[in-house]
Design a protein around this motif. Sequence first.
Motif, short mmCIF file in Angstrom:
data_model
loop_
_atom_site.label_atom_id
_atom_site.label_comp_id
_atom_site.label_asym_id
_atom_site.label_seq_id
_atom_site.Cartn_x
_atom_site.Cartn_y
_atom_site.Cartn_z
N PRO A 75 0.83 -1.21 0.00
CA PRO A 75 0.00 0.00 0.00
C PRO A 75 0.87 1.27 0.00
CG PRO A 75 -0.74 -1.54 1.68
CD PRO A 75 0.58 -2.05 1.17
N SER A 77 0.35 3.95 1.49
CA SER A 77 0.47 4.48 2.85
C SER A 77 1.64 3.81 3.59
CB SER A 77 -0.83 4.30 3.63
OG SER A 77 -1.19 2.93 3.69
N ASN A 78 1.87 2.53 3.33
CA ASN A 78 3.04 1.84 3.92
C ASN A 78 4.32 2.41 3.34
OD1 ASN A 78 1.06 0.27 5.07
ND2 ASN A 78 1.93 -1.68 4.41
N LEU A 80 4.86 5.40 2.27
CA LEU A 80 5.08 6.69 2.91
C LEU A 80 5.72 6.51 4.28
CD1 LEU A 80 4.68 9.78 3.11
CD2 LEU A 80 2.41 9.30 4.03
N THR A 81 5.19 5.62 5.07
CA THR A 81 5.74 5.35 6.41
C THR A 81 7.17 4.84 6.32
OG1 THR A 81 3.52 4.83 7.23
CG2 THR A 81 5.39 4.02 8.53
#
Length: 86
Positions: A75, A77-78, A80-81
Amino acid sequence: MNEIALAITGAIIWRKDAEPIKVLTRKGDMKNVLWVKMKSGRKYAFAYDHVSETIQIHDGSIQGAILHSLTNATPLSNLLTIFLSL
């Protein structure tokens, strides 16, 4: 791997420091490894692993610990983290 490769490319440009990206070449041909120094001052090797069909982020060098293995299923979002932690 096209989707995650494109996202990783953008994330590298976003988070890298001023040093140039170094790409592994042999006999004039680009290979599947590049080294990037991030804004944190740490260096990472990004390598495509043909066996697992993942793009791996290694700590410091290709021999360094594999910190993350990424695929098109990762994902954003992962991603980004992950890049905020590098």
